[in-house]
Write an enzyme that holds these catalytic residues in place. Structure first.
Site, PDB file in Angstrom:
ATOM      1  N   THR A 118      -1.201   1.931   4.469  1.00 60.96           N
ATOM      2  CA  THR A 118      -0.740   3.332   4.446  1.00 60.96           C
ATOM      3  C   THR A 118      -0.083   3.679   5.763  1.00 60.96           C
ATOM      4  O   THR A 118      -0.647   3.405   6.822  1.00 60.96           O
ATOM      5  CB  THR A 118      -1.950   4.273   4.255  1.00 60.96           C
ATOM      6  OG1 THR A 118      -2.476   4.031   2.969  1.00 60.96           O
ATOM      7  CG2 THR A 118      -1.562   5.735   4.403  1.00 60.96           C
TER       8      THR A 118
ATOM      9  N   VAL B  60      -7.156  10.306  -6.062  1.00 63.88           N
ATOM     10  CA  VAL B  60      -6.360  10.679  -4.892  1.00 63.88           C
ATOM     11  C   VAL B  60      -7.241  10.490  -3.668  1.00 63.88           C
ATOM     12  O   VAL B  60      -8.418  10.871  -3.681  1.00 63.88           O
ATOM     13  CB  VAL B  60      -5.887  12.150  -4.997  1.00 63.88           C
ATOM     14  CG1 VAL B  60      -5.270  12.618  -3.692  1.00 63.88           C
ATOM     15  CG2 VAL B  60      -4.884  12.301  -6.140  1.00 63.88           C
ATOM     16  N   GLY B  61      -6.692   9.901  -2.625  1.00 66.20           N
ATOM     17  CA  GLY B  61      -7.451   9.694  -1.392  1.00 66.20           C
ATOM     18  C   GLY B  61      -7.126  10.755  -0.359  1.00 66.20           C
ATOM     19  O   GLY B  61      -6.677  11.864  -0.682  1.00 66.20           O
ATOM     20  N   ASP B  62      -7.354  10.413   0.885  1.00 71.49           N
ATOM     21  CA  ASP B  62      -7.153  11.365   1.989  1.00 71.49           C
ATOM     22  C   ASP B  62      -5.686  11.584   2.343  1.00 71.49           C
ATOM     23  O   ASP B  62      -5.323  12.643   2.877  1.00 71.49           O
ATOM     24  CB  ASP B  62      -7.855  10.843   3.242  1.00 71.49           C
ATOM     25  CG  ASP B  62      -7.270   9.492   3.675  1.00 71.49           C
ATOM     26  OD1 ASP B  62      -7.109   8.604   2.809  1.00 71.49           O
ATOM     27  OD2 ASP B  62      -6.937   9.335   4.865  1.00 71.49           O
TER      28      ASP B  62
ATOM     29  N   THR C 110      -5.708   5.993   8.184  1.00 73.26           N
ATOM     30  CA  THR C 110      -5.574   5.026   7.101  1.00 73.26           C
ATOM     31  C   THR C 110      -6.959   4.466   6.823  1.00 73.26           C
ATOM     32  O   THR C 110      -7.836   4.529   7.680  1.00 73.26           O
ATOM     33  CB  THR C 110      -4.600   3.905   7.512  1.00 73.26           C
ATOM     34  OG1 THR C 110      -4.556   2.910   6.489  1.00 73.26           O
ATOM     35  CG2 THR C 110      -5.008   3.228   8.799  1.00 73.26           C
ATOM     36  N   GLY C 111      -7.140   3.958   5.635  1.00 74.62           N
ATOM     37  CA  GLY C 111      -8.432   3.394   5.296  1.00 74.62           C
ATOM     38  C   GLY C 111      -9.030   4.076   4.086  1.00 74.62           C
ATOM     39  O   GLY C 111      -8.306   4.724   3.311  1.00 74.62           O
TER      40      GLY C 111
ATOM     41  N   THR D   9       1.313   6.893   0.856  1.00 70.96           N
ATOM     42  CA  THR D   9       0.508   5.759   0.397  1.00 70.96           C
ATOM     43  C   THR D   9       0.604   5.577  -1.117  1.00 70.96           C
ATOM     44  O   THR D   9       0.928   6.535  -1.842  1.00 70.96           O
ATOM     45  CB  THR D   9      -0.984   5.989   0.767  1.00 70.96           C
ATOM     46  OG1 THR D   9      -1.729   4.803   0.533  1.00 70.96           O
ATOM     47  CG2 THR D   9      -1.610   7.124  -0.048  1.00 70.96           C
TER      48      THR D   9
ATOM     49  N   SER E  81       0.810  -1.234   0.000  1.00 73.19           N
ATOM     50  CA  SER E  81       0.000   0.000   0.000  1.00 73.19           C
ATOM     51  C   SER E  81       0.830   1.266   0.000  1.00 73.19           C
ATOM     52  O   SER E  81       0.278   2.362   0.138  1.00 73.19           O
ATOM     53  CB  SER E  81      -0.912   0.043   1.221  1.00 73.19           C
ATOM     54  OG  SER E  81      -1.777  -1.040   1.234  1.00 73.19           O
TER      55      SER E  81
ATOM     56  N   GLY F  34     -10.080   6.506   1.811  1.00 77.52           N
ATOM     57  CA  GLY F  34      -9.855   7.945   1.761  1.00 77.52           C
ATOM     58  C   GLY F  34     -11.094   8.751   1.425  1.00 77.52           C
ATOM     59  O   GLY F  34     -11.280   9.867   1.934  1.00 77.52           O
TER      60      GLY F  34
END
Ligand code: ASP
Length: 324
Positions: free
Chosen positions: A186, A215-217, A237-238, A204, A84, A240
C-alpha cells in the site's frame, strides 16, 4: 539534462538502511546537490522510487503538495507488478480487485473511495470526490458511477498473475481471507511543498483474498491518513483492522501536536498495537512528516521500508521496528 536524470543523480542511500534500489543500481551516485527550496519534503511507504520521483517532479516545478501526492500515488496504481495497489492488485476471495483510497489537503479537506472495481486510479477519483461533491466518501457502485461520469474508463484490473495467485490460494486456503504478516505494498505518501503546505494520499487494493466488501484503514481519514496543516501528517500500511482500532494516523498527528518528534510519534503509535492479539503476527508501518519538515517511520516488525526525498536526496530507509 532531463528531470529524471537530475533526480536520480541526487540520490544517496540511507546510512541506517542501506539497501539496493534495483532500478537505480546502474546509475552512478554523484555528489548531493541541494534543492532550491529546502522546505520541500516527501515521504512514502515502501520502496517506491518511481512514485517518489513522480511526486518530486511536481514539487520541483513549484507544484503543490496535493498534486505531488496524487502523482506519486498514481504510479503504483498503474503498475501491474505492484500486488497491493490498483492494476495488478491481488483480488478478494471472489476474484474481484476492489480498491480503496483517500486524499487530504492543507485546508483539511478530504475525499475517499472504497470498494471500487474496474477503475485504475482511485486516488484521482478520491480527489474529485473532495473537490467536486459535497461529500467525503463515495463507495462501491456509487463511486464507480461518479468515476465514469468524470471520464474514468472501466478496465479489468485483474492481471493473469493475480488471477493465478488467487486460483492457487483458493486451493490452499480453504476460502478464508488471509491475514498476512509479510509484505504489504500500500502506498501512503506525504508531501510538503515550497509554500510549506502539507497534503497526503493513500491507495490500496487492501488485503489479498479479503472477504467481499472488506475495507481496511487506507481510505479512512484518521486511520490510514491524516493531515493537519498546522501540525503535520501521517499515513501507514499493514493490517488495516489493527490500524483502525487505534486510529493510527490521527493519533500520530496528535502526538506531534503535543510536541513529539514524528519519529517518536510513529514509535509510540506502533507500541499501541501490541495489545492486539487475535490476528497473530501482523505487520504495520507508519510514516510521518511535521510542519518543520521533520520525518519519521517505524514498523511493528522488521521488513518495513519507507522512502524520503529531502533537500535533494532520495533515501530508502529500512525502518527500525518494535519486534526485532
Ligand atoms: N492497509 C491495507 C489494508 O488493510 C493493507 C496494506 O497496507 O497492504 O487494506
Amino acid at each position: 539534462m532531463n528531470d529524471r536524470r537530475t533526480f536520480f543523480q541526487k540520490l544517496i542511500l540511507g546510512a541506517g538502511g542501506l539497501y539496493s534500489l534495483n532500478l537505480l543500481e546502474t546509475l552512478s551516485l554523484m555528489k548531493t546537490e541541494s534543492i532550491k527550496n529546502p522546505s520541500r519534503k516527501l515521504i512514502a511507504t515502501w520502496n517506491n522510487p518511481k512514485a517518489i520521483q513522480a511526486a518530486w517532479e511536481v514539487l520541483e516545478k513549484n507544484g503543490n503538495a496535493l498534486d505531488a501526492v496524487e502523482a506519486g500515488a498514481r504510479i503504483p496504481e498503474a503498475d501491474p507488478k505492484d500486488t497491493s495497489v490498483g492494476y495488478g492488485g491481488l483480488p478478494d476471495r471472489d476474484g474481484d480487485v476492489t480498491l480503496d483510497a483517500c486524499i487530504m489537503d492543507h485546508l483539511g479537506r478530504s475525499g475517499g473511495v472504497m470498494f471500487v472495481k474496474n477503475i485504475m486510479h482511485p486516488i484521482s477519483v478520491a480527489r474529485l470526490v473532495m473537490e467536486k461533491t459535497p461529500h467525503v466518501y463515495l463507495v462501491g457502485e456509487g463511486a464507480e458511477i461518479f468515476a465514469e461520469a468524470q471520464g474514468f474508463k472501466k478496465e479489468n484490473l485483474l492481471t493473469p498473475e493475480a488471477k493465478k495467485a488467487w486460483k492457487d490460494w483458493l486451493v490452499r486456503s480453504e476460502y478464508k481471507p488471509k491475514i498476512n504478516s509479510e509484505r504489504h505494498d500500500t502506498i501512503g505518501i506525504l508531501a510538503m511543498d515550497g509554500e510549506g503546505k502539507l497534503s497526503g494520499a493513500c491507495t490500496t487494493s487492501g488485503l489479498a483474498f479479503k472477504m467481499k466488501g472488506r475495507v481496511g484503514d487506507s481510505p479512512i481519514i484518521g486511520s490510514g491518513l491524516f493531515v493537519d496543516n498546522e501540525v503535520g501528517c501521517a499515513t501507514g500500511t499493514g493490517l488495516g483492522e489493527a490500524v483502525i482500532r487505534k486510529v493510527g494516523a490521527f493519533s500520530i498527528v496528535e502526538m506531534i501536536r503535543n510536541g513529539m518528534h514524528p519519529q517518536k510519534a510513529c514509535e509510540k503509535a506502533i507500541k499501541r498495537l501490541i495489545d492486539i492479539k487475535e490476528y497473530g503476527e501482523f505487520q504495520v508501518g507508519y510514516i510521518a512528516l511535521d510542519k518543520k519538515g521533520r520525518l519519521g517511520g517505524y514498523g511493528l516488525r522488521p521488513g518495513f521500508q519507507y522512502i524520503t526525498a529531502d533537500e535533494g536526496k532520495v533515501v530508502l530507509h529500512n525502518a527500525d521496528s518494535f519486534y526485532k
